[in-house]
Design an enzyme around this catalytic site. Structure first.
Site, PDB file in Angstrom:
ATOM      1  N   HIS A 157       8.261 -86.898 -50.007  1.00  0.00           N
ATOM      2  CA  HIS A 157       8.437 -85.768 -48.865  1.00  0.00           C
ATOM      3  C   HIS A 157       9.966 -85.459 -48.432  1.00  0.00           C
ATOM      4  O   HIS A 157      10.175 -84.155 -48.294  1.00  0.00           O
ATOM      5  CB  HIS A 157       7.475 -86.105 -47.748  1.00  0.00           C
ATOM      6  CG  HIS A 157       7.355 -84.683 -46.689  1.00  0.00           C
ATOM      7  ND1 HIS A 157       6.281 -84.020 -47.081  1.00  0.00           N
ATOM      8  CD2 HIS A 157       7.915 -83.933 -45.660  1.00  0.00           C
ATOM      9  CE1 HIS A 157       6.265 -83.014 -45.977  1.00  0.00           C
ATOM     10  NE2 HIS A 157       7.329 -83.207 -45.341  1.00  0.00           N
ATOM     11  N   GLN A 172      -0.476 -85.160 -36.546  1.00  0.00           N
ATOM     12  CA  GLN A 172       0.464 -84.743 -35.307  1.00  0.00           C
ATOM     13  C   GLN A 172      -0.554 -83.574 -34.410  1.00  0.00           C
ATOM     14  O   GLN A 172      -1.523 -83.036 -35.087  1.00  0.00           O
ATOM     15  CB  GLN A 172       1.625 -84.044 -35.486  1.00  0.00           C
ATOM     16  CG  GLN A 172       2.425 -84.735 -36.515  1.00  0.00           C
ATOM     17  CD  GLN A 172       2.228 -84.451 -38.018  1.00  0.00           C
ATOM     18  OE1 GLN A 172       1.055 -84.075 -38.434  1.00  0.00           O
ATOM     19  NE2 GLN A 172       3.308 -84.502 -39.020  1.00  0.00           N
ATOM     20  N   ASP A 231      15.540 -79.514 -36.519  1.00  0.00           N
ATOM     21  CA  ASP A 231      14.230 -79.719 -35.965  1.00  0.00           C
ATOM     22  C   ASP A 231      13.901 -81.177 -36.354  1.00  0.00           C
ATOM     23  O   ASP A 231      14.324 -81.754 -37.218  1.00  0.00           O
ATOM     24  CB  ASP A 231      13.412 -78.540 -36.285  1.00  0.00           C
ATOM     25  CG  ASP A 231      12.791 -78.848 -37.784  1.00  0.00           C
ATOM     26  OD1 ASP A 231      13.873 -78.986 -38.541  1.00  0.00           O
ATOM     27  OD2 ASP A 231      11.777 -78.986 -37.972  1.00  0.00           O
ATOM     28  N   SER A 237       4.750 -80.971 -52.922  1.00  0.00           N
ATOM     29  CA  SER A 237       3.591 -82.019 -52.164  1.00  0.00           C
ATOM     30  C   SER A 237       2.839 -82.855 -53.627  1.00  0.00           C
ATOM     31  O   SER A 237       1.857 -82.056 -54.415  1.00  0.00           O
ATOM     32  CB  SER A 237       2.556 -81.052 -51.541  1.00  0.00           C
ATOM     33  OG  SER A 237       1.383 -81.898 -50.991  1.00  0.00           O
ATOM     34  N   ASP A 251       8.995 -71.706 -53.293  1.00  0.00           N
ATOM     35  CA  ASP A 251       7.988 -72.412 -54.146  1.00  0.00           C
ATOM     36  C   ASP A 251       7.418 -73.433 -53.378  1.00  0.00           C
ATOM     37  O   ASP A 251       7.935 -74.238 -52.505  1.00  0.00           O
ATOM     38  CB  ASP A 251       8.094 -72.565 -55.555  1.00  0.00           C
ATOM     39  CG  ASP A 251       9.306 -73.986 -55.433  1.00  0.00           C
ATOM     40  OD1 ASP A 251      10.396 -73.678 -54.709  1.00  0.00           O
ATOM     41  OD2 ASP A 251       9.091 -75.056 -55.659  1.00  0.00           O
ATOM     42  N   LYS A 302      10.726 -69.818 -46.078  1.00  0.00           N
ATOM     43  CA  LYS A 302      10.531 -70.756 -46.507  1.00  0.00           C
ATOM     44  C   LYS A 302       9.001 -71.223 -46.618  1.00  0.00           C
ATOM     45  O   LYS A 302       8.329 -70.555 -45.747  1.00  0.00           O
ATOM     46  CB  LYS A 302      11.339 -72.226 -46.034  1.00  0.00           C
ATOM     47  CG  LYS A 302      11.146 -73.303 -46.915  1.00  0.00           C
ATOM     48  CD  LYS A 302      12.126 -74.509 -46.453  1.00  0.00           C
ATOM     49  CE  LYS A 302      11.375 -75.736 -46.252  1.00  0.00           C
ATOM     50  NZ  LYS A 302      12.413 -76.634 -45.588  1.00  0.00           N
ATOM     51  N   GLN A 348       5.298 -83.148 -32.049  1.00  0.00           N
ATOM     52  CA  GLN A 348       5.675 -81.759 -32.390  1.00  0.00           C
ATOM     53  C   GLN A 348       6.764 -81.325 -31.429  1.00  0.00           C
ATOM     54  O   GLN A 348       6.993 -81.778 -30.368  1.00  0.00           O
ATOM     55  CB  GLN A 348       4.529 -81.055 -32.731  1.00  0.00           C
ATOM     56  CG  GLN A 348       3.674 -81.427 -33.760  1.00  0.00           C
ATOM     57  CD  GLN A 348       4.140 -81.240 -35.156  1.00  0.00           C
ATOM     58  OE1 GLN A 348       4.378 -80.011 -35.589  1.00  0.00           O
ATOM     59  NE2 GLN A 348       4.621 -82.311 -35.842  1.00  0.00           N
ATOM     60  N   HIS A 358       1.043 -78.618 -45.685  1.00  0.00           N
ATOM     61  CA  HIS A 358       0.519 -79.533 -44.683  1.00  0.00           C
ATOM     62  C   HIS A 358      -0.781 -80.023 -45.284  1.00  0.00           C
ATOM     63  O   HIS A 358      -1.828 -79.963 -44.394  1.00  0.00           O
ATOM     64  CB  HIS A 358       0.439 -79.071 -43.446  1.00  0.00           C
ATOM     65  CG  HIS A 358       1.135 -79.806 -42.320  1.00  0.00           C
ATOM     66  ND1 HIS A 358       0.780 -80.052 -40.954  1.00  0.00           N
ATOM     67  CD2 HIS A 358       2.339 -80.701 -42.494  1.00  0.00           C
ATOM     68  CE1 HIS A 358       1.710 -80.992 -40.487  1.00  0.00           C
ATOM     69  NE2 HIS A 358       2.779 -81.275 -41.402  1.00  0.00           N
ATOM     70  N   ASN A 359      -0.999 -80.254 -46.579  1.00  0.00           N
ATOM     71  CA  ASN A 359      -2.317 -80.725 -47.187  1.00  0.00           C
ATOM     72  C   ASN A 359      -2.862 -81.936 -46.664  1.00  0.00           C
ATOM     73  O   ASN A 359      -4.070 -81.767 -46.613  1.00  0.00           O
ATOM     74  CB  ASN A 359      -1.809 -80.958 -48.877  1.00  0.00           C
ATOM     75  CG  ASN A 359      -1.338 -79.691 -49.469  1.00  0.00           C
ATOM     76  OD1 ASN A 359      -1.156 -78.503 -48.895  1.00  0.00           O
ATOM     77  ND2 ASN A 359      -0.525 -79.741 -50.459  1.00  0.00           N
TER      78      ASN A 359
END
Lengths: 800, 236
Positions: A47, A240, A268, A554, A514, A90, A314, A94-95
């Site tokens: 990741h 989260q 971030d 992912s 993508d 972008k 978060q 978040h699978n």
């Protein structure tokens, strides 16, 4: 609390191989401690590091005169849209969190991508998403689907971002491993681009946002593993919890802060939280960072340094402030009632030094951690199943015979959840906030307007700054079945469909992002899928001059039964020259001519466009055959021609043929305009395809000039003796668009298209209350009211 | 004419309200929730959004903000106040408008265009809407089901405080046209003196044909015309 000793088992639990552990020792010149091991494990997860895919991703085109910040340099790329304005966008997945806890998993997916965009200094103005679920008849799938949609709606609606487009497919391969890819686009002026570099030795490092808790511990590492039957129980703590209210405040405060000029760098805290944000900013700045964890706001007592560094709580940001300007920063945080703390300082050591309770708990070279992750050239091997796929023929599949069969097939396809209207989904999203949505969900692409007050505020706000409104089209596409059956062609089709959707809306592509959703890269067959799909995507993006400005990988998307259909989601953004070019897909006025641009059926495809089609899946329960051919030259020619026709005026509607083929596309043109709740604006059409099916010669046009300019044959060549009715009506031959225009314009439009080398033919007329199709000797009629009900309410019925 | 648009920490339609009013050629400025005065504005918009995150109940926390005390005073003095979506919820919670807004009957957030029938054309918010005109305006809410007890409802009817109702294209108040289960298809109401109004649909999003409808302008233009009349009267 004593820290666990580092054992081979502990290393393995952190998803690090023995070789990787050796490399860690080499970098540190000693054994890592527990906190350091945790930090390496997340930084070197797929990741964060792209260790399995980096060599492949190099094939993507990333440059164009419009690219201001290219892929890989910052959180998101930035593209010029003229007049000193720019966009940043972008997509990110978040699978795995969504598989375990759909509502929070999806919500925080939206939160993460919003932060990526405002971290660039851009104001987020539109979102979209790409979703995949298992078979909707499975109650567990419905629970995930419902939870994911609510989660996206909750976060996006509360934040105040319009969710303007998306795609949703249902297929067994995604059972237990849904895909949730969230996209965000923001706008900014060129001079407002913010950087995530820790610059300026001695500059203080600020933490802003809610306190750090134990939630989302090591989510990045979790995202980089196979999902197992136990995942749900074991990993719930890795998901989260999102707070869109807090995110909204953080966003407003950050944009206000960036405008002061007091910010030296901003990043971030997304995947891998404090760890990733500190190493990456230090690596980009060529500096070091010293962090004092005692200063970090903490939600629970007795949090360890390991937990603090790896937490994915978060809505947190890391901000490096120009020394001496701390008070300006504090004033803005206080205005927005945000928790903040000064947690560290930029150093010249190049080391990330973390202190906790008076001790140094980590001391590691930031640049090596961020940039020296191992890179793997994985083995790729063509999967065995492709042999059967290629051998597949239509022998034994009886063609559609008679109007009853045709009637039933269209109804079945329109009710198929992957084709049915997605209003059950998008009506839960606020798609209009920010007064910019010109074309709402339900057409080929969404269109948004960029106006002066869309931009982030600027202290140099020039009251005389003027620019004409700008119009952007957004779409996201991928057909997983095609990619499964031929990853290379599937990748190309994802790109061409996205580009075609933009063209249908009146836009020229300017960039893309993508999201590569694939299975375990250690499996050579799955890695081959990835490699081939990336090759297809890259060729497609080059052909349309839509450089990839960033994206997400992912892997490990599989459930105990196997991997998902490979799904390289392609989101593309296009620019529309002027308001008058905005084009929607639905038919407009009685009497308008209906023209098909493109070859009705690909005569060089032995499966006549039926390979991998929705029709084969729905009517014959078969997902096989080589997918439709995708020639990029043809695709480009069609788009250029269509856009030229739209810009010349006269095109009233444009809709591309995709899943379900020509007939589904025609039906959608009749039933998809839904201006007001419960009152669709239905309009019928009469279509005559009979001369496509009989083999007699088309009457020659009166003028012989058309031959002189090499009129492409819009009829099937007689070399294809057995044109199947199902292929003509439901085949998915690529590069086809249905356009309408007023009757007197029709000849002009077909002539111009042919002149450009695009087959074009008038196939019917808009009007009445029914859709009527003549194919061969068969005439089939549907009431648009019934078609609308079937298509519009299918998902609602499946969910009831 | 100058409008003030309140800005709570998570207002998210504040900018849209400003845009709509400026688009009509009038002045509009933000009023931060910590302000104790509304300044020199002639009308106030309480915009949509999630005010304070709405973690308790929509609009429940906003009513205690300093600015809302000033808005109450402004309304008592006869000033025009319009609450949109979350702003409507805030006005109900703070007692400036009767009734309450609860979870949509279908339990889901709904974003779509609806048609509004104007039930009373004699208020500052509706006088400019032609009698046979149905307003096509979008909604976007999860808690927009208007509820009032029998006694309140009777008062609303007696005082002609129901301003807008969800209707079908024939102007009928059908169940199918009602997106959230509101009692009597009520989309918006006013106070007894008709200077404070609230509605769930978003007129500020229907302010340009580019955005697919400009019907929302009729509401703001009506307020502006009335205010112009008031200032002329004051000068005379």
């Amino acid at each position: 609390m004593p820290e666990p000793a580092i054992t081979p088992e502990l290393v393995a639990e952190h998803n690090l191989t023995a070789e990787e552990y050796e490399k860690i020792k080499e970098i540190l010149g000693r054994e890592p401690n527990y906190t350091e091991l945790g930090i390496f494990s997340v930084m070197w997860s797929e990741h964060c590091s792209y260790k399995n895919t980096r060599p492949l991703l190099k094939g993507f085109p990333t440059k164009s005169p419009k690219v201001l910040v290219p892929a890989g340099e910052e959180n998101a790329g930035v593209l010029d849209i003229g007049d000193g304005l720019a966009i940043s966008f972008k997509i990110e997945s978040h699978n795995h969190p969504s598989a375990v806890e759909p509502f929070q998993g999806a919500a925080t997916g939206v939160g993460g991508i919003l932060r990526d965009i405002f971290t660039m200094g851009a104001r987020p103005i539109a979102a979209m998403n790409s979703l995949r679920f298992g078979d909707i008849s499975n109650p567990e799938v419905r629970r995930l689907f419902s939870g994911v949609v609510s989660g996206i709606a909750h976060y996006g609606n509360c934040f105040g971002i319009p969710t303007v487009a998306g795609e949703v497919y249902f297929d067994k391969s995604y059972e237990g491993n849904p895909l949730v890819n969230a996209f965000c686009l923001g706008v900014l002026r060129h001079e407002q681009i913010a950087r995530g570099a820790a610059k300026g030795i001695g500059n203080p490092v600020f933490y802003v946002g809610p306190a750090t808790g134990r939630d989302g511990l090591a989510g990045a590492a979790f995202a980089s593993q196979d999902l197992t039957e136990d995942s749900q129980e074991q990993q719930r703590g890795s998901v989260q919890v999102g707070d869109p209210f807090m995110e909204k405040l953080v966003c407003e405060a950050c944009l206000e802060l960036l405008d002061t000029g007091a910010v030296a760098g901003i990043q971030d805290m997304g995947a891998a939280g404090l760890t990733c944000s500190t190493c990456e900013t230090a690596a980009r700045g060529g500096t070091g960072i010293e962090l004092d964890l005692d200063k970090v706001p903490q939600r629970g007592p007795d949090m360890t340094s390991y937990e603090l560094m790896l937490s994915e709580s978060q809505e947190r940001m890391l901000i490096i402030v120009e020394k001496g300007r701390e008070d300006e920063v504090k004033r803005i945080f206080d205005k927005w009632d945000l928790p903040w703390a000064q947690v560290g300082v930029v150093t010249d050591t190049g080391q990330m030094v973390v202190k906790h309770k008076g001790e140094i708990v980590a001391d590691m070279p930031a640049a090596k951690l961020a940039d020296d992750a191992p890179i793997y050239h994985r083995e790729a091997r063509e999967p065995k199943y492709l042999k059967n796929v290629r051998a597949f023929t239509l022998d034994g599949f009886s063609d559609l015979d008679g109007s009853d069969a045709i009637n039933e097939t269209l109804n079945k396809l329109l009710a198929w959840p992957s084709i049915a209207s997605k209003n059950w989904v998008f009506r839960q999203y606020d798609f209009q906030v920010r007064n910019g949505t010109c074309l709402i969900p339900g057409s080929d692409a969404a269109v948004i307007r960029v106006k002066k007050d869309s931009m982030p505020k600027s202290k140099n706000d020039d009251p005389d700054e003027t620019f004409d409104d700008k119009f952007l089209a957004l779409t996201s596409d991928c057909n997983g079945a095609y990619t499964y059956l031929d990853p290379y062609v599937g990748g190309k089709i994802a790109v061409t469909e996205a580009a075609r959707n933009l063209a249908c809306s009146g836009a020229l592509p300017i960039g893309s992002t993508d999201n590569l959703n694939f299975g375990n890269p250690h499996n050579p067959e799955l890695f081959w899928q990835l490699k081939e799909a990336v090759r297809g995507l890259a060729e497609g993006c080059s052909a349309f001059e839509a450089p990839v400005t960033g994206g997400n990988v992912s892997l490990y998307n599989q459930n105990p039964d196997g991997a998902i259909d490979p799904t390289p989601t392609m989101s593309m953004v296009g620019l529309i020259e002027c308001e008058g070019d905005i084009t929607s897909q639905w038919f407009k006025d009685e009497g308008d001519a209906i023209i098909l641009l493109g070859e009705p059926v690909d005569s060089e495809d032995k499966l006549q466009g039926l390979g991998g089609s929705a029709y084969l899946q729905v009517s014959h329960d078969t997902k096989s055959g080589t997918p439709p051919r995708c020639e990029l030259d043809d695709a480009r020619k069609l788009n250029t021609t269509l856009l030229g026709l739209i810009q010349a005026g006269g095109v009233k509607s444009a809709h591309d043929c995709s899943e379900g083929g020509l007939l589904v596309a025609l039906a959608e043109c009749c039933i998809s305009n839904n201006p007001t709740r419960e009152t669709p604006a239905l309009i019928g059409a009469s279509i005559d395809l009979s001369d496509q099916t009989d083999q007699s010669d088309e009457p020659k046009a009166a003028d012989s000039e058309s031959d002189a300019i090499g009129e492409p044959n819009s009829k099937l060549p007689s070399s294809t003796p057995h044109l199947r009715t199902d292929a003509l009506l439901f085949g998915e031959t690529q590069h086809r668009v249905i356009v309408t225009c007023s009757d007197p314009e029709a000849a002009k439009i077909t002539d111009r298209a042919k002149l450009m080398g695009v087959p074009a033919k008038r196939i019917g007329t808009v009007g009445g209350e029914n859709l009527t199709i003549k194919s061969g000797d068969t005439e089939t009629t549907w009431s648009t009211t019934n078609l609308h009900d079937t298509w519009w309410n299918a998902i609602d019925r499946a969910m009831a | 004419m100058k409008f003030g648009v309140l800005q709570f920490p998570a207002s998210n339609c504040d900018q849209d309200a400003i845009h709509a009013i400026r688009h009509l050629g009038h002045e509009a400025d933000y009023i931060w929730h910590k302000e104790e005065s509304v300044g020199d504005v002639q009308a106030i918009v309480v915009p949509g959004g999630f005010s304070y995150g709405d973690y308790l109940r929509c609009g429940a926390i906003a009513q205690f903000s300093p600015v809302m005390q000033a808005v109450k005073k402004f309304a008592e003095d006869g000033g025009f106040v319009i609450g949109i979506c979350n702003g409507f919820q805030v006005l109900c919670e703070s007692g400036l408008l009767p009734g309450a807004l609860v979870r949509n009957k279908a339990l889901k957030f709904r974003c779509e265009h609806v048609l509004l029938k104007t039930a009373n054309h004699k208020t500052p918010f509706t006088a400019g809407t032609p009698h046979d005109k149905l307003l096509r305006i979008p909604i976007a809410h999860g808690e927009g089901c208007y509820f009032a007890d029998d006694e309140t409802l009777k008062k609303l009817k007696d005082n002609h405080q129901i301003l807008w109702q969800y209707a079908d294209s024939n102007g009928e108040l059908t169940d199918a046209a009602n997106p959230n289960g509101s009692i009597n298809n009520i989309a918006g109401v006013s106070n007894a003196t008709h200077n404070v109004a609230g509605l769930m649909p978003h007129p500020e999003r229907a302010c340009e044909s580019l955005l697919d409808s400009a019907d929302g302008n009729l509401i703001f233009e009506s307020m502006i015309a009335k205010l112009a009349g008031v200032s002329e009267a004051a000068v005379a």
